[in-house]
Design an enzyme around this catalytic site. Structure first.
Site, PDB file in Angstrom:
ATOM      1  CB  ALA A   1      -0.933  -0.030   1.213  1.00 17.04           C
TER       2      ALA A   1
ATOM      3  CB  CYS B   1       1.003  -9.821   3.439  1.00 20.81           C
ATOM      4  SG  CYS B   1       0.964  -9.324   1.715  1.00 20.81           S
TER       5      CYS B   1
ATOM      6  CG  ASP C   1      -3.797  -3.375   1.767  1.00 20.44           C
ATOM      7  OD1 ASP C   1      -3.542  -4.398   2.438  1.00 20.44           O
ATOM      8  OD2 ASP C   1      -3.128  -3.020   0.775  1.00 20.44           O
TER       9      ASP C   1
ATOM     10  NE  ARG D   1      -3.771  -4.494  -5.957  1.00 21.39           N
ATOM     11  CZ  ARG D   1      -3.054  -5.104  -5.003  1.00 21.39           C
ATOM     12  NH1 ARG D   1      -1.848  -4.659  -4.703  1.00 21.39           N
ATOM     13  NH2 ARG D   1      -3.552  -6.143  -4.348  1.00 21.39           N
TER      14      ARG D   1
HETATM   15  P1  RI2 Z   1       2.750  -1.722   3.298  1.00 22.16           P
HETATM   16  C1  RI2 Z   1      -0.155  -5.364   0.881  1.00 22.16           C
HETATM   17  O1  RI2 Z   1      -1.055  -5.679  -0.130  1.00 22.16           O
HETATM   18  C2  RI2 Z   1      -0.421  -6.236   2.090  1.00 22.16           C
HETATM   19  O2  RI2 Z   1      -1.814  -6.391   2.355  1.00 22.16           O
HETATM   20  C3  RI2 Z   1       0.248  -5.390   3.146  1.00 22.16           C
HETATM   21  O3  RI2 Z   1      -0.064  -5.768   4.463  1.00 22.16           O
HETATM   22  C4  RI2 Z   1      -0.329  -4.041   2.777  1.00 22.16           C
HETATM   23  O4  RI2 Z   1      -0.316  -4.019   1.351  1.00 22.16           O
HETATM   24  C5  RI2 Z   1       0.434  -2.879   3.323  1.00 22.16           C
HETATM   25  O5  RI2 Z   1       1.744  -2.921   2.821  1.00 22.16           O
HETATM   26  P2  RI2 Z   1      -0.498  -6.174  -1.601  1.00 22.16           P
HETATM   27  O6  RI2 Z   1      -0.037  -4.921  -2.281  1.00 22.16           O
HETATM   28  O7  RI2 Z   1       2.148  -0.429   2.819  1.00 22.16           O
HETATM   29  O8  RI2 Z   1       0.590  -7.181  -1.370  1.00 22.16           O
HETATM   30  O9  RI2 Z   1       2.812  -1.805   4.803  1.00 22.16           O
HETATM   31  O10 RI2 Z   1      -1.735  -6.773  -2.246  1.00 22.16           O
HETATM   32  O11 RI2 Z   1       4.051  -2.088   2.621  1.00 22.16           O
END
Ligand code: RI2
Length: 326
Positions: A31, A140, A209, A76
């Site tokens: 995110a 994740c 997110d 997204r």
């Molecule tokens: P940061 C990611 O989604 C995961 O859900 C993760 O926890 C969230 O975004 C926040 O990520 P995806 O992009 O902003 O893998 O903390 O679908 O890095």
């Protein structure tokens, strides 16, 4: 501009679409990174259209920037960091194109710098909640959850991590690689083993997110099961989220859309055929919702808050008022 053998040029529109495609196919993911990429793309686009045509009117500039914003936000639907970043960057005086363009570029740079600093601050603040000897579970690949874990490690705390692999795209492998490379003992588990290992865990730390007005947290699919298991085992469940991941639209009752991605991420068409699953519906939601009652703390760059304080952050810090409703 035309492409010739000696120079490969591209238009501002093509550059912006390239970033949008990268967000959509998750080449650009997370995110925070998505928000930074969108901010950077808007700044580069404003610079490009201004450089491409000095006679462009402010109305034409505005039309182009609106197209750019819509193109990026449509990639997204769940991570509110994306529309929040676009909203913050894409505000400019409707005076001259020069002033408008310079404002967008400046705001894009400021957003990216703030986002990176916020992740650092969250690490500094969040690591205080980690004790020497703690075992932390995560899911994740959240850059801010990792920021907290790395900050605790760098503060000399003896910690270990249990990383959930995070099907179907296995972002947990990235987390395991990043943390083990830093010298942190890491165990990688299948997602369905989370409750089994919860008895070995001292606390759970995840990213977000979106954080809603009720303090519910939208995060990678499987997060809510970790929260449920942590709650059952009386283990703290901590969410790391910058303020720009809080969702203003939920103040007006809007739900956060949960992105449903291609079935191909779960099982390939060949496997479906080989296993006789052709009549089976494959579902692939990319996120789930963790209710506030299963969340002990949200760590932001302006401090730690209980989920119930979500409205204060949206209203006071994002500067969002009811009249902002679209
Ligand atoms: P940061 C990611 O989604 C995961 O859900 C993760 O926890 C969230 O975004 C926040 O990520 P995806 O992009 O902003 O893998 O903390 O679908 O890095």
């Amino acid at each position: 501009m035309t492409d010739t053998a000696s120079t490969i040029t591209t238009t501002p529109e093509a550059q912006l679409k390239s970033v949008a495609h990268g967000i959509e196919d998750m080449t650009i993911r997370g995110a925070a990174i998505i928000a930074q990429a969108a901010a950077g793309a808007l700044g580069a686009y404003a610079r490009g259209i201004w450089a491409e045509c000095a006679t462009i009117t402010i109305e034409e500039f505005q039309q182009k920037m609106d197209w750019a914003a819509t193109t990026l936000v449509s990639t997204r639907p769940t991570a509110v960091s994306l529309p929040n970043a676009v909203r913050i960057v894409n505000r400019y005086p409707k005076t001259t194109v020069a002033e408008a363009s310079e404002t967008v570029i400046k705001q894009a740079d400021e957003f990216i710098s703030h986002s990176k600093d916020a992740a650092r601050r969250i690490g500094q603040i969040g690591q205080k909640r980690i004790r020497n000897g703690d075992t932390i579970m995560t899911i994740c690949n959240s850059s801010v959850a990792i920021s907290i874990i790395m900050a605790a490690h760098n503060a000399g705390k003896n910690i270990s991590v249990i990383a959930c692999e995070t099907r179907p795209r296995l972002q947990g492998h990235i987390t395991a690689a990043q943390l083990s490379a830093a010298g942190i003992p890491v165990s990688l588990i299948v997602d369905s083993a989370a409750r089994t290992f919860m008895k070995e865990v001292d606390l759970v730390i995840t990213g977000a997110d979106a954080v809603t007005i009720t303090g519910a947290v939208v995060n990678k699919i499987g997060t809510s099961q970790l929260a449920l298991a942590a709650h059952e085992s009386r283990k703290n469940f901590i969410v790391a989220a910058e303020t720009y991941k809080f969702a203003p639209a939920t103040v007006m009752g809007d739900y956060i859309e949960i992105e449903e991605r291609s079935a191909n991420e779960v099982i390939t068409p060949d496997e479906i055929k080989a296993k006789g699953l052709s009549n089976v519906t494959i579902r692939n939601p990319a996120f789930d919702v963790t209710p506030p009652e299963y969340i002990d703390l949200i760590v932001t760059e302006i401090g730690v808050f209980p989920p119930a304080m979500s409205y204060r952050i949206i209203h006071d810090h994002l500067g969002w008022d009811l009249e902002d409703t679209e």
